[in-house]
Design an enzyme around this catalytic site. Sequence first.
Site, PDB file in Angstrom:
ATOM      1  N   GLN A  84      26.133  40.636  42.002  1.00 45.05           N
ATOM      2  CA  GLN A  84      25.945  39.192  42.213  1.00 45.05           C
ATOM      3  C   GLN A  84      24.847  38.655  41.315  1.00 45.05           C
ATOM      4  O   GLN A  84      25.000  37.597  40.693  1.00 45.05           O
ATOM      5  CB  GLN A  84      25.619  38.913  43.683  1.00 45.05           C
ATOM      6  CG  GLN A  84      26.787  39.236  44.603  1.00 45.05           C
ATOM      7  CD  GLN A  84      26.464  39.012  46.067  1.00 45.05           C
ATOM      8  OE1 GLN A  84      25.321  38.755  46.430  1.00 45.05           O
ATOM      9  NE2 GLN A  84      27.473  39.131  46.909  1.00 45.05           N
ATOM     10  N   SER A 137      36.020  39.810  45.735  1.00 45.79           N
ATOM     11  CA  SER A 137      35.194  39.590  44.533  1.00 45.79           C
ATOM     12  C   SER A 137      36.020  38.947  43.424  1.00 45.79           C
ATOM     13  O   SER A 137      35.577  38.013  42.748  1.00 45.79           O
ATOM     14  CB  SER A 137      34.661  40.934  44.017  1.00 45.79           C
ATOM     15  OG  SER A 137      33.780  41.489  44.945  1.00 45.79           O
ATOM     16  N   ASP A 197      29.694  48.101  50.242  1.00 45.61           N
ATOM     17  CA  ASP A 197      30.192  47.424  51.443  1.00 45.61           C
ATOM     18  C   ASP A 197      30.873  48.384  52.418  1.00 45.61           C
ATOM     19  O   ASP A 197      31.324  47.957  53.487  1.00 45.61           O
ATOM     20  CB  ASP A 197      31.184  46.324  51.041  1.00 45.61           C
ATOM     21  CG  ASP A 197      30.492  45.179  50.302  1.00 45.61           C
ATOM     22  OD1 ASP A 197      29.285  44.960  50.535  1.00 45.61           O
ATOM     23  OD2 ASP A 197      31.151  44.517  49.483  1.00 45.61           O
ATOM     24  N   ARG A 239      32.370  42.990  58.435  1.00 44.20           N
ATOM     25  CA  ARG A 239      32.559  44.441  58.278  1.00 44.20           C
ATOM     26  C   ARG A 239      32.028  45.227  59.485  1.00 44.20           C
ATOM     27  O   ARG A 239      32.497  46.324  59.756  1.00 44.20           O
ATOM     28  CB  ARG A 239      31.942  44.924  56.972  1.00 44.20           C
ATOM     29  CG  ARG A 239      32.599  44.278  55.759  1.00 44.20           C
ATOM     30  CD  ARG A 239      32.337  45.010  54.473  1.00 44.20           C
ATOM     31  NE  ARG A 239      32.485  44.106  53.336  1.00 44.20           N
ATOM     32  CZ  ARG A 239      33.643  43.733  52.800  1.00 44.20           C
ATOM     33  NH1 ARG A 239      34.788  44.190  53.285  1.00 44.20           N
ATOM     34  NH2 ARG A 239      33.680  42.910  51.772  1.00 44.20           N
ATOM     35  N   ARG A 264      35.956  34.912  41.681  1.00 40.24           N
ATOM     36  CA  ARG A 264      35.797  34.759  40.231  1.00 40.24           C
ATOM     37  C   ARG A 264      36.999  34.038  39.622  1.00 40.24           C
ATOM     38  O   ARG A 264      36.855  33.223  38.707  1.00 40.24           O
ATOM     39  CB  ARG A 264      35.584  36.139  39.592  1.00 40.24           C
ATOM     40  CG  ARG A 264      34.163  36.702  39.877  1.00 40.24           C
ATOM     41  CD  ARG A 264      34.118  38.194  39.684  1.00 40.24           C
ATOM     42  NE  ARG A 264      32.787  38.769  39.781  1.00 40.24           N
ATOM     43  CZ  ARG A 264      32.155  39.108  40.919  1.00 40.24           C
ATOM     44  NH1 ARG A 264      32.727  38.883  42.098  1.00 40.24           N
ATOM     45  NH2 ARG A 264      30.953  39.663  40.900  1.00 40.24           N
ATOM     46  N   LYS A 298      22.602  42.401  53.627  1.00 44.81           N
ATOM     47  CA  LYS A 298      24.013  41.967  53.582  1.00 44.81           C
ATOM     48  C   LYS A 298      24.239  40.882  54.647  1.00 44.81           C
ATOM     49  O   LYS A 298      23.289  40.268  55.098  1.00 44.81           O
ATOM     50  CB  LYS A 298      24.928  43.184  53.780  1.00 44.81           C
ATOM     51  CG  LYS A 298      24.832  44.178  52.608  1.00 44.81           C
ATOM     52  CD  LYS A 298      25.331  43.560  51.330  1.00 44.81           C
ATOM     53  CE  LYS A 298      25.141  44.478  50.140  1.00 44.81           C
ATOM     54  NZ  LYS A 298      25.428  43.802  48.867  1.00 44.81           N
TER      55      LYS A 298
HETATM   56  C1  S3P Z   1      29.840  41.451  45.333  1.00 47.91           C
HETATM   57  C2  S3P Z   1      28.761  42.260  45.101  1.00 47.91           C
HETATM   58  C3  S3P Z   1      28.084  43.040  46.144  1.00 47.91           C
HETATM   59  C4  S3P Z   1      28.926  43.150  47.416  1.00 47.91           C
HETATM   60  C5  S3P Z   1      29.554  41.838  47.803  1.00 47.91           C
HETATM   61  C6  S3P Z   1      30.440  41.337  46.675  1.00 47.91           C
HETATM   62  C7  S3P Z   1      30.422  40.693  44.213  1.00 47.91           C
HETATM   63  O1  S3P Z   1      26.861  42.425  46.476  1.00 47.91           O
HETATM   64  O2  S3P Z   1      28.131  43.618  48.490  1.00 47.91           O
HETATM   65  O3  S3P Z   1      30.320  41.977  48.975  1.00 47.91           O
HETATM   66  O4  S3P Z   1      31.536  40.158  44.352  1.00 47.91           O
HETATM   67  O5  S3P Z   1      29.792  40.617  43.152  1.00 47.91           O
HETATM   68  P1  S3P Z   1      25.511  42.731  45.628  1.00 47.91           P
HETATM   69  O6  S3P Z   1      25.791  42.376  44.247  1.00 47.91           O
HETATM   70  O7  S3P Z   1      24.461  41.839  46.233  1.00 47.91           O
HETATM   71  O8  S3P Z   1      25.235  44.186  45.851  1.00 47.91           O
END
Ligand code: S3P
Length: 439
Positions: free
Chosen positions: A170, A23, A321, A396, A27, A348
């Site tokens: 997200q 994540s 996750d 995963r 970013r 997912k």
């Molecule tokens: C993430 C948010 C999560 C997560 C993904 C990474 C992110 O998804 O499952 O692996 O980096 O913002 P969601 O925001 O759809 O729950």
Amino acid sequence: MKPVLSPKSGPLSGQIRVPGDKSISHRALMFGAMALGTTRVTGLLEGEDVLCTAAAMRSLGAEVEREEDGTWVVTGRGVGGFSEPTGVLDMGNSGTAARLLMGVLATQSFTTFMTGDASLCSRPMERVMKPLRPIGVNFVSRSKGRMPVAIQGTDEPMPITYELPVASAQVKSAVMLAGLNAPGKTIVIEPNPSRDHTEKMLTHFGADVVVEENETGGRVITLTGQPELMARDVVVPTDPSSAAFPVVAALITPGSNITVEAVGMNPLRTGLFTTLKEMGGKITELNKRVEAGEEVADLQVEYSELTGVRVPASRAPSMIDEYPVLAVAASFANGTTHMEGLEELRVKESDRLAVVVESLKACGVDVIEGEDFMTVNGNGQPALGGGEIKSRLDHRIAMSFIVFGMASEQPVTIDDGSPIDTSFPGFIDLMNGLGASIR
Ligand code: S3P
């Protein structure tokens, strides 16, 4: 297709470090590309998902280079300074890259075409497109809001206020990133807090982001648009979602004692570790410290006799996750582990609820699937194993069932281990270095 065989492992021992946080890596590249000046990123995850983001940033006009020592150097174009890509952006398997970029591109005054692999092209994008439309962007997608998608960005963006119907970092991030290039205040309200890396890192790059708690425990995030983002160095902590695999492997493999160094311990990411400790897992946090604004600790993990627990729905955003690998731990525990609030698992990289249940059954586990819950009944004995697991383009799922095979009576096979490279390159070698015999 890369088939993988995971037979029973001897005790695991040693000290390891898992790769950088996925994540935070996405970013760092995106925000560096929207900042003025040169951002240096150390510890970046060099997994396929993040490499897709790097390529997309280059296609939009930023300079992104890797130095020999592994530092990534990004020279940005400023907020609103991207240029129209000539080709189609391919986001591979990455929902984070696709959804965050939809937000960024909503307020760039050109048209972008975006696609991904079969998994990404089956995932719902309406959850991001719906809040973004009032800003002024137009999307043309396949039916039911599936990718590929064309994003016709607006040059007259309107800031919006949006209350998230699902806990999703997200979606939150997409709205915030669109708001970066809109005048005035963009406000996102989240009923149940999700990972806050966007809030933290935008602040680090000089944006004005105010986070307030509301009466119901949710958060109200206010972003002031059109800041000058300034290049900043980023040190990426290691990914707790990747540390999850060796941690669970050590807990369920008799005689194990390992240390996973410098694990990211952002409290909005550590629900799995809380749950495993409640199950009786011997996980000790050593050398707790803050590195580059994120909490980290070394985790010392010993084989433990686990007991089933109830995992509340309110914890789901902080371990979203990690349910596949928690379900593996629960299969080796004594008693019932009941996990609820799992509706998001269905959208997912695969329908993780259905795939985990089907795969556990193939390994002889007593498991019940509900629309939004899963109940795993363990008897405190090593599970049978022997399943032939289809990883379904889901990293995963592949790693969770490799961990399963390390502790089950019979080996587990995975039809395709190649998706592991999206988030955890070197996973099999690292586990074999601890004492596993995966091949
Ligand atoms: C993430 C948010 C999560 C997560 C993904 C990474 C992110 O998804 O499952 O692996 O980096 O913002 P969601 O925001 O759809 O729950």
